[in-house]
Structure formats: structure tokens, C-alpha cells
Design a protein around this motif. Structure first.
Motif, mmCIF file in Angstrom:
data_model
loop_
_atom_site.group_PDB
_atom_site.id
_atom_site.type_symbol
_atom_site.label_atom_id
_atom_site.label_comp_id
_atom_site.label_asym_id
_atom_site.label_seq_id
_atom_site.Cartn_x
_atom_site.Cartn_y
_atom_site.Cartn_z
ATOM 1 N N ARG A 197 0.820 -1.218 0.000
ATOM 2 C CA ARG A 197 0.000 0.000 0.000
ATOM 3 C C ARG A 197 0.851 1.265 0.000
ATOM 4 O O ARG A 197 0.447 2.297 -0.541
ATOM 5 N N ALA A 198 2.044 1.172 0.615
ATOM 6 C CA ALA A 198 2.933 2.332 0.689
ATOM 7 C C ALA A 198 3.875 2.431 -0.502
ATOM 8 O O ALA A 198 4.562 3.440 -0.667
ATOM 9 N N ALA A 199 3.925 1.407 -1.341
ATOM 10 C CA ALA A 199 4.908 1.321 -2.428
ATOM 11 C C ALA A 199 4.593 2.314 -3.552
ATOM 12 O O ALA A 199 3.447 2.745 -3.717
ATOM 13 N N PRO A 200 5.599 2.680 -4.340
ATOM 14 C CA PRO A 200 5.382 3.595 -5.471
ATOM 15 C C PRO A 200 4.368 3.043 -6.472
ATOM 16 O O PRO A 200 4.132 1.835 -6.540
ATOM 17 N N ASP A 201 3.818 3.948 -7.273
ATOM 18 C CA ASP A 201 2.798 3.558 -8.245
ATOM 19 C C ASP A 201 3.378 3.114 -9.577
ATOM 20 O O ASP A 201 2.636 2.634 -10.447
ATOM 21 N N SER A 202 4.687 3.289 -9.775
ATOM 22 C CA SER A 202 5.272 2.944 -11.064
ATOM 23 C C SER A 202 6.773 2.704 -10.904
ATOM 24 O O SER A 202 7.347 2.967 -9.841
ATOM 25 N N GLY A 203 7.391 2.152 -11.959
ATOM 26 C CA GLY A 203 8.834 2.074 -12.002
ATOM 27 C C GLY A 203 9.437 0.723 -11.671
ATOM 28 O O GLY A 203 10.655 0.578 -11.668
ATOM 29 N N TYR A 204 8.627 -0.283 -11.391
ATOM 30 C CA TYR A 204 9.158 -1.592 -11.033
ATOM 31 C C TYR A 204 8.164 -2.672 -11.439
ATOM 32 O O TYR A 204 7.011 -2.378 -11.796
ATOM 33 N N LEU A 263 -2.081 -4.005 -5.805
ATOM 34 C CA LEU A 263 -1.126 -3.395 -6.726
ATOM 35 C C LEU A 263 -1.660 -3.251 -8.152
ATOM 36 O O LEU A 263 -1.016 -2.623 -8.992
ATOM 37 N N SER A 264 -2.814 -3.820 -8.417
ATOM 38 C CA SER A 264 -3.276 -3.945 -9.806
ATOM 39 C C SER A 264 -3.665 -2.612 -10.447
ATOM 40 O O SER A 264 -3.730 -2.520 -11.673
ATOM 41 N N ASN A 265 -3.937 -1.591 -9.638
ATOM 42 C CA ASN A 265 -4.311 -0.299 -10.227
ATOM 43 C C ASN A 265 -3.116 0.636 -10.392
ATOM 44 O O ASN A 265 -3.269 1.819 -10.668
ATOM 45 N N ARG A 266 -1.890 0.094 -10.206
ATOM 46 C CA ARG A 266 -0.675 0.887 -10.400
ATOM 47 C C ARG A 266 -0.209 0.761 -11.858
ATOM 48 O O ARG A 266 -0.642 -0.117 -12.605
ATOM 49 N N GLU A 267 0.717 1.593 -12.231
ATOM 50 C CA GLU A 267 1.308 1.522 -13.573
ATOM 51 C C GLU A 267 2.515 0.592 -13.545
ATOM 52 O O GLU A 267 3.640 0.962 -13.889
ATOM 53 N N ILE A 268 2.287 -0.639 -13.125
ATOM 54 C CA ILE A 268 3.343 -1.661 -13.029
ATOM 55 C C ILE A 268 2.777 -2.997 -13.476
ATOM 56 O O ILE A 268 1.561 -3.214 -13.465
ATOM 57 N N ASP A 269 3.675 -3.895 -13.864
ATOM 58 C CA ASP A 269 3.279 -5.275 -14.124
ATOM 59 C C ASP A 269 3.232 -6.022 -12.798
ATOM 60 O O ASP A 269 4.127 -5.866 -11.958
ATOM 61 N N VAL A 270 2.200 -6.830 -12.610
ATOM 62 C CA VAL A 270 2.049 -7.608 -11.387
ATOM 63 C C VAL A 270 1.987 -9.087 -11.738
ATOM 64 O O VAL A 270 1.137 -9.512 -12.518
#
Length: 253
Positions: free
Chosen positions: A109-116, A129-136
Motif C-alpha cells: 500500500r505504501a509502495a510507489p505507483d510505477s517504475g518496477y 497493486l493492480s491499479n498501479r502503472e506496473i506489471d504484477v
């Protein structure tokens, strides 16, 4: 009802229901909440129950495993403070594995929204994490309802063929001699493989885990690169971490 009988009944209800709130105990036994709270303090001192947020749960042993829902509300402020500090360890371009657990959920929940790229063995955390700009990525596997973790051959096969830059690892117990341990053998095996496949391991554990042992050990202290916690380590554990060259970061709640 005499005090001794009332306390026996409290222990019975807490054990049978795997936890019970002060309000429910007061209502069913027809005593005030203040009386029930005093009883719970006495019973905890005797080692017959453990108090939790707003009530009590059965006393722990090396084979005891509290449910995710029980642990989710315990020491939440500490877990959130740990999560904020731990999430600072994420770097752009990394593959980051989030172990299943209530503290690792707070890290997510505290992690960045993108970049990893994120991976986990916990469907609820993957959804977080699914609504972030990251692959999960998810390990797949058999869902343990009690802990909401995916385990078994499918999860193990995923871990056997993948590598991670960073692992946020949780534990049920942390001891200078026994290392990191958990009540369930299937979860222990998945955790062992996580540690083996990670370039860097960040243990996130609140101070209630200190000096505790559970059924199955899955990692030694020197498998950990960094620990983020909310409390001062007892001397034996502090010395053991120092000997293992583990960086310990304390946070304020």
C-alpha cells in the motif's frame, strides 16, 4: 457466576471461536466490559489467552497460527510505519517480490505507483497493486484461506524459475537461534524459495515477533540483508543480527 468459572468460560469461548471481542464476551456472560477486560488481563498473565485489538485470541504455541483477519487489525500503526520506511528501498527497474502477510500488504500500500515489476504469492496483495502503472505477477498455487497465501507445487515451480532484485519478507516468529519460522510447512517451503531467489532480502517484522519460535524454520538471520521494525531488539537478537551483518532500521509509530 464466580470469577474462576467466568474466566474458564472466557477461555473456552475464545478457544472455540478462535478469538472473541470484549463486547461479545460482556454480552454473553452478562458482565461489564470493564470486568471482562480485567479478566483478560489476568488470563493473559497466566498464559491462557492473548489479548488482541478489542478482545482476545487463543494463547500462542509453536503450532498456533492466527488467521489473516485476526492479524490484520493487530499493531496496525506499527505495521504502517514499518511499511513506509521499507517501501523506500524500492528502486526503478527492479523486480520486487512481496511475501504474503499483513505487514507486507502495508508495504504494498505504501509502495510507489510505477517504475518496477511486482510479484507476490498473495492474490489480495496482487489486487492491491493492480491499479498501479506496473506489471504484477502472481505465483499461482493453492490458496490457504487462513493466511490468504498461495502455496504448493505451482507456487514452488514459479519461484524455481524466477529471480528478484528485492524481497519484502514476513515472518511469524524471530529468534536468535531458530531464525525465522512459521507454523505451516507449505508456507515455510515457499518462503525458503523466495529467500533463495532474491538478490536482497528486507525483513518487515514488528516487535511482537521478537524472541518467538514457530513450528518450521525457513531462513537464518544471515539470509536477511535488512530488517525494518518498530521496537528495540532484545540483546540476544541484537547481537545475532550484528554478527550476521544485518542492517536494522527502527521506526516510530
Amino acid at each position: 457466576m464466580l470469577p474462576a468459572e467466568r474466566k474458564r468460560t472466557i477461555v473456552q469461548l475464545v478457544t472455540e471461536r478462535d478469538g472473541c471481542s470484549v463486547a461479545v464476551l460482556a454480552d454473553e456472560l452478562e458482565f461489564s466490559k470493564a470486568t471482562i477486560r480485567r479478566d483478560l488481563r489476568d488470563l493473559e498473565a497466566e498464559g491462557r489467552i492473548e489479548r488482541s485489538h478489542g478482545g482476545a485470541v487463543p494463547a500462542s504455541s509453536v503450532g498456533t497460527e492466527r488467521s489473516y483477519d485476526q492479524r490484520e487489525v493487530e499493531r496496525l500503526d506499527a505495521k504502517q510505519a514499518i511499511a513506509v520506511r521499507a517501501s523506500d528501498e524500492i528502486r526503478d527497474g527492479q523486480v520486487v517480490f512481496f511475501d504474503a502477510g499483513t505487514t507486507t500488504m502495508e508495504v504494498a500500500r505504501a509502495a510507489p505507483d510505477s517504475g518496477y515489476v511486482a510479484a507476490t504469492n498473495m492474490p489480495a496483495l496482487a489486487m492491491e497493486l493492480s491499479n498501479r502503472e506496473i506489471d504484477v505477477k502472481s505465483t499461482g498455487g493453492t490458496l490457504r484461506a487462513r493466511t490468504k497465501a498461495l502455496v504448493g507445487p505451482t507456487a514452488e515451480a514459479f519461484l524455481d524459475r524466477t529471480n528478484f532484485d528485492l524481497l519484502f519478507l514476513g515472518t511469524n516468529a524471530l529468534d536468535a537461534e531458530a531464525g525465522l519460522s512459521t507454523p505451516n510447512e507449505d508456507e515455510a517451503e515457499v518462503k525458503r524459495q523466495m529467500v533463495e531467489r532474491a538478490g536482497r532480502v528486507v525483513l518487515v517484522a514488528d516487535s511482537s515477533k521478537f524472541g518467538e519460535r514457530s513450528f518450521v524454520s525457513f531462513a537464518d538471520l544471515d539470509d536477511v540483508d535488512m530488517m525494518v521494525t518498530d521496537g528495540e531488539l532484545p540483546a540476544p537478537l541484537a547481537d545475532a543480527f550484528a554478527d550476521a551483518d544485518v542492517v536494522v532500521e527502527g521506526v516510530s509509530k
